[in-house]
Design an enzyme around this catalytic site. Structure first.
Site, short mmCIF file in Angstrom:
data_model
loop_
_atom_site.label_atom_id
_atom_site.label_comp_id
_atom_site.label_asym_id
_atom_site.label_seq_id
_atom_site.Cartn_x
_atom_site.Cartn_y
_atom_site.Cartn_z
N LYS A 32 0.80 -1.23 0.00
CA LYS A 32 0.00 0.00 0.00
C LYS A 32 0.83 1.28 0.00
CE LYS A 32 -4.42 -1.33 2.00
NZ LYS A 32 -5.45 -0.94 2.98
N GLY A 77 -0.21 3.64 12.47
CA GLY A 77 0.42 3.09 11.27
C GLY A 77 -0.36 3.52 10.04
N ASP A 82 -10.16 3.69 1.51
CA ASP A 82 -10.35 3.15 2.87
C ASP A 82 -11.09 4.13 3.78
OD1 ASP A 82 -9.18 0.65 2.53
OD2 ASP A 82 -7.17 1.40 2.95
P1 ATR Z 1 -1.03 -0.95 9.33
O1 ATR Z 1 -0.78 -0.63 7.89
O2 ATR Z 1 -1.93 -2.14 9.56
O3 ATR Z 1 -1.46 0.24 10.12
P2 ATR Z 1 1.57 -0.61 10.50
O4 ATR Z 1 1.83 0.60 9.70
O5 ATR Z 1 2.67 -1.60 10.73
O6 ATR Z 1 0.37 -1.46 9.91
O7 ATR Z 1 1.01 -0.13 11.94
C1 ATR Z 1 0.62 -1.03 12.90
C2 ATR Z 1 0.00 -0.30 14.09
O8 ATR Z 1 -0.44 -1.29 15.04
C3 ATR Z 1 0.96 0.60 14.85
O9 ATR Z 1 0.25 1.64 15.47
C4 ATR Z 1 1.54 -0.37 15.90
O10 ATR Z 1 2.04 0.25 17.04
P3 ATR Z 1 3.61 0.70 17.12
O11 ATR Z 1 3.72 1.91 16.24
O12 ATR Z 1 3.79 1.00 18.55
O13 ATR Z 1 4.38 -0.47 16.63
C5 ATR Z 1 0.29 -1.14 16.26
N1 ATR Z 1 0.60 -2.47 16.81
C6 ATR Z 1 0.99 -3.55 16.13
N2 ATR Z 1 1.14 -4.60 16.95
C7 ATR Z 1 0.84 -4.16 18.20
C8 ATR Z 1 0.80 -4.76 19.48
N3 ATR Z 1 1.11 -6.04 19.66
N4 ATR Z 1 0.43 -4.00 20.53
C9 ATR Z 1 0.13 -2.69 20.34
N5 ATR Z 1 0.14 -2.05 19.14
C10 ATR Z 1 0.48 -2.79 18.09
#
Ligand code: ATR
Length: 270
Positions: free
Chosen positions: A65, A127, A101
């Protein structure tokens, strides 16, 4: 026949081929819609080849994306702001990138009678998924939009970027004690790991709605947390998925399918 596809890796689990087949049937359009597994390394060459072969459009899913924007001839304003592209539309000389989205979320919230205007909204996650829905949420004029993450850096950076579009406040999940929200939207990917981020307890105002961008198994941890926090209503992201697909379909075909039928078919199928 006009050819479309969802491009991702992995992509076999994608519901998009089912959804677009239902839309095509319902609107009596003759088209094909497939799932194409493409690696990040071969994305640029594949898109060139698919253009040369006459394909009409694509949905783009993980992990492409963000990367795909650089491969587009032009990118819509909303996709630029989101920093992500989920839809490609064929032009004579290349691909136009768009992002449906955010509008998909707003449409599904409206379908379900979930208000944003004047409400205190908490968006969990910072994210790509969160970025994509910030501007459309701010356009609905919430009383405030609090953006929280595990650590403060990403929300702080994003809040500066979106400041001109509305009242956005950066926070961390564990710094929310004492705050109250009417709508909590989960845009983290934590559910895919079977977990829910730790969030300060007691932040759900009376009547609070908890909405998840995830659906299926990934929705379970957020749903369990919302129930434990006494949410008045809990919703998964299947409706948003169908709505974003409908907007992509409309961009390609110039006709909007009725999403309610497709959504109930998907829910029936489980
Ligand atoms: P996406 O495109 O799905 O948003 P991403 O850009 O990798 O994927 O972002 C993932 C989001 O989920 C982030 O806000 C991440 O938090 P961090 O920035 O602190 O990593 C959050 N996230 C992913 N796994 C997590 C977990 N186990 N607990 C809390 N937050 C999580």
């Amino acid at each position: 026949m006009d050819r479309y596809a969802v491009i991702g890796q992995p992509v076999a689990h994608s519901l998009s081929p089912r959804i677009h087949a239902l839309f095509a049937q319902q609107t009596q359009q003759t088209l094909s819609y497939e799932a194409l597994e493409v690696s990040p390394e071969s994305l640029a060459d594949t898109l060139k080849k698919l253009h040369a072969d006459g394909w009409r459009g694509f949905n783009i899913t993980l992990p492409h994306k963000l990367a795909v924007a650089a491969l587009c001839e032009s990118v819509s304003e909303r996709a630029q702001l989101a920093g992500a592209v989920n839809t490609l539309i064929r032009t004579d000389s290349g691909w136009k990138g768009d992002n449906t989205d955010g509008v998909g979320l707003i449409r599904d919230l409206k379908n379900q009678g979930i208000a944003v205007t004047g409400k205190r909204v908490l968006l969990l996650g910072a994210g790509g998924a969160a970025r994509g829905v910030i501007k459309p949420l701010l356009d609905e004029k919430p009383a405030e939009l609090t953006l929280s993450n595990r650590n403060p850096w990403k929300p702080e950076k994003i809040a500066v970027e979106f400041k001109a579009h509305g009242n956005i406040r950066p926070a961390t999940h564990l710094s929310l004690r004492g705050d109250q929200f009417d709508l909590v939207i989960n845009a983290t990917s934590a559910g895919h790991d079977g977990v829910m981020p730790r969030v300060s307890a007691g932040v759900l105002a009376k009547g609070c709605v908890c909405y998840d961008l995830s659906y299926g198994k990934a929705h379970a941890p957020f749903a369990a947390w919302a129930q434990q926090q006494n949410a008045a209503k809990i919703a998964d992201g299947l409706g948003m998925l169908v709505e974003q697909a409908a907007t992509s379909f409309e961009l390609w075909r110039g006709v909007r399918p009725t999403t309610i039928t497709a959504l109930s078919e998907l829910r029936k199928a489980g």
